[in-house]
Design a protein around this motif. Structure first.
Motif, PDB file in Angstrom:
ATOM      1  N   ARG A   1      31.057  34.985  44.922  1.00 20.00           N
ATOM      2  CA  ARG A   1      31.479  33.953  43.967  1.00 20.00           C
ATOM      3  C   ARG A   1      30.840  32.599  44.296  1.00 20.00           C
ATOM      4  N   LYS A   2      30.895  32.225  45.574  1.00 20.17           N
ATOM      5  CA  LYS A   2      30.378  30.900  45.961  1.00 20.17           C
ATOM      6  C   LYS A   2      28.888  30.789  45.669  1.00 20.17           C
TER       7      LYS A   2
ATOM      8  N   ILE B   1      28.578  30.342  41.708  1.00 19.61           N
ATOM      9  CA  ILE B   1      29.250  29.230  41.011  1.00 19.61           C
ATOM     10  C   ILE B   1      28.268  28.221  40.383  1.00 19.61           C
ATOM     11  N   PRO B   2      27.250  27.743  41.153  1.00 17.03           N
ATOM     12  CA  PRO B   2      26.392  26.707  40.541  1.00 17.03           C
ATOM     13  C   PRO B   2      25.656  27.180  39.291  1.00 17.03           C
TER      14      PRO B   2
ATOM     15  N   PHE C   1      26.902  28.705  36.855  1.00 20.26           N
ATOM     16  CA  PHE C   1      27.784  28.696  35.680  1.00 20.26           C
ATOM     17  C   PHE C   1      28.614  27.421  35.584  1.00 20.26           C
ATOM     18  N   SER C   2      28.194  26.385  36.297  1.00 20.84           N
ATOM     19  CA  SER C   2      28.959  25.131  36.241  1.00 20.84           C
ATOM     20  C   SER C   2      28.864  24.530  34.835  1.00 20.84           C
ATOM     21  N   VAL C   3      29.775  23.618  34.570  1.00 17.86           N
ATOM     22  CA  VAL C   3      29.796  22.962  33.256  1.00 17.86           C
ATOM     23  C   VAL C   3      28.434  22.313  32.972  1.00 17.86           C
TER      24      VAL C   3
ATOM     25  N   GLY D   1      43.547  32.513  38.849  1.00 13.81           N
ATOM     26  CA  GLY D   1      43.320  32.839  40.251  1.00 13.81           C
ATOM     27  C   GLY D   1      41.838  32.927  40.579  1.00 13.81           C
ATOM     28  N   VAL D   2      41.523  33.460  41.759  1.00 12.82           N
ATOM     29  CA  VAL D   2      40.141  33.419  42.254  1.00 12.82           C
ATOM     30  C   VAL D   2      39.178  34.234  41.398  1.00 12.82           C
TER      31      VAL D   2
ATOM     32  N   GLN E   1      39.230  34.267  38.097  1.00 16.50           N
ATOM     33  CA  GLN E   1      39.094  33.746  36.726  1.00 16.50           C
ATOM     34  C   GLN E   1      37.618  33.742  36.333  1.00 16.50           C
TER      35      GLN E   1
ATOM     36  N   GLN F   1      32.973  31.637  32.134  1.00 19.70           N
ATOM     37  CA  GLN F   1      33.767  31.091  31.023  1.00 19.70           C
ATOM     38  C   GLN F   1      33.081  29.954  30.272  1.00 19.70           C
TER      39      GLN F   1
END
Lengths: 64, 392
Positions: free
Chosen positions: B104-105, B108-109, B111-113, B337-338, B340, B344
């Protein structure tokens, strides 16, 4: 109002950025950063929403 | 739990229509505790229907997403076989922290906003091309096959770094995965071909990196090549039919409520209202715990129902009404939770780009069949539409 975030818990969903874009951002790792740790009172609702919907419960807001 | 097996209900239940979860959910939310239910496999699990309880389950560390635990619920026979971390390395939605967090970590970048905002022009181009192709064909289309399914597949392939020349192959194979008329054999063959393709792509990117997700994950060095192909496959599957169903159901709902077209609250409210992934968040208790006043024992399966939570009156007034003016952001359509939904913000971007372009480019867009005749996916793990005939 005082804001604390736990970057170890953060899962980078970005919901706080959508809720209160003047207060929260994601850094290059996609993790939460606080742009404004003591935001103006009129942002209380947005900040409260960010705290409430954070999926990792990584945001805490102290009212004051 | 054995005292009163007559109160065990069969699950899953059929939805009465596009915007409504199964009618029984309202009754379940009123009952104290949780609901015992029997899956098609015969296994008995706990159904969780209140918004507060669904969030509690999905944030409890005594609750696992790992299907290798005894008692993990399965909707098998309806899914065509879901991968797990032991059959597909990198399938991290089925891992718990801390093993889950490495994947996940790293992702993450991507899919950031901010990253998704940067991708918006690419998404809009893909949407524009599909609309051009629809318009070139005549004055009617199946909005699912001609638009809602290809758009997310093309977006993911662009994100992963699939070269333009391979996009048709990639799209055809991903369609096979979700086509209901495909046999299990065809689906398995398509999965194998896609994995083989992704493995080859990863090898190419390791020699000649590009400006794409696979190249950046290779550079991060946190995953093996096998894990990387599993992660790529997961991104493809998780982001495809889910997004397509949200796009097509959203178009339908907007055609029925045209006064809301263009409103800023549309995407969030559509996500809440349709909650297409109601049956996706399967869990098992690894220790005894209590949720919603119900004692759950270690080894018992738990099914938190996001459509039930998103139609809970305690969280959303008049929950069955489509009202983009409400504040819907606390919905759990992406889970909680973790786990999610990682993608999205990409889904939000694709939905927004799709509605914006469709209704401005084709102002005369309308249904080409009565709503009551539309083929909803009543039997799927994901709710959606098999097809959506439209004309202009």
């Amino acid at each position: 109002m005082e804001i604390n975030v736990d970057r170890d818990r953060c899962v980078g969903a970005g919901q706080c950025v959508l809720s209160a874009p003047d207060v929260f951002d994601q850094d290059d790792e996609g993790l939460v950063t606080v742009l404004d740790p003591a935001p103006a009172a009129e942002l209380a609702e947005d900040v409260g929403q960010a705290e409430k919907i954070c999926p990792a419960q990584a945001i805490s807001v102290q009212k004051g | 739990m054995t005292a009163d097996m007559t109160s065990v209900v069969d699950f899953p239940m059929r939805r009465p229509g596009a915007s409504f979860p199964p009618e029984q959910y309202a009754r379940f939310r009123e009952q104290p505790g949780l609901v015992r239910s029997r899956l098609p496999t015969g296994a008995v699990v706990w159904l969780v229907t209140r918004h507060e309880d669904v969030r509690a389950v999905l944030t409890d560390r005594r609750v696992s997403s790992n299907p290798t635990h005894d008692g993990f619920p399965s909707l098998l026979g309806k899914t065509g076989g879901v991968p797990s971390p032991d059959t597909m390395p990198g399938w991290f939605v089925a891992l718990d922290p801390p093993e889950h967090d490495r994947f996940r970590k790293t992702l993450i970048p991507e899919f950031s906003v901010r990253r998704i905002r940067q991708l918006r022009p690419q998404i809009e181009q893909i949407v524009t091309d599909r609309i051009d192709a629809m318009l070139a064909k005549g004055d009617e289309a199946d909005l699912v096959a001609d638009f809602a399914l290809p758009v997310p597949s093309l977006v993911i392939s662009s994100l992963l770094g699939v070269p333009e020349v391979d996009r048709d192959f990639f799209e055809a194979k991903t369609q096979t995965l979700v086509r209901t008329t495909a046999t299990d054999q065809e689906r398995e063959a398509a999965t194998k071909e896609l994995l083989r393709y992704l493995n080859r792509l990863i090898k190419i990117k390791s020699k000649r990196p590009g400006d794409d997700l696979i190249s950046r994950l290779l550079a991060a060095g946190t995953m093996s090549q096998a894990e990387l192909s599993g992660v790529s496959m997961l991104l493809l599957i998780a982001g495809h039919e889910t997004t397509a169903n949200n796009i097509s159901l959203g178009v339908l709902t907007l055609l029925m409520h045209p006064e809301w077209i263009g409103d800023d609250g549309v995407v969030e409210e559509l996500l809440r209202l349709h909650s297409v992934a109601d049956l996706v968040a399967l869990r098992v208790a690894t220790e005894d715990l209590e949720i919603g006043g119900q004692r759950i024992r270690a080894g018992e399966g738990i099914v938190p129902l996001v459509a039930a939570a998103n139609h809970d009156e305690a969280a959303f007034g008049c929950p069955h009404a489509f009202d983009p003016s409400r504040s819907a952001r606390h919905h759990v359509a992406f889970g909680y939770g973790v786990h999610q939904c990682l993608g999205q913000n990409l889904v939000r971007g694709e939905m927004a780009a799709a509605y914006e372009a469709l209704f401005s480019r084709i102002p005369g867009l309308r249904l080409a069949a009565p709503v009551e005749d539309l083929p909803f996916k009543y039997d799927g793990v994901l709710f959606g539409l098999h097809s959506l005939p439209v004309r202009w």
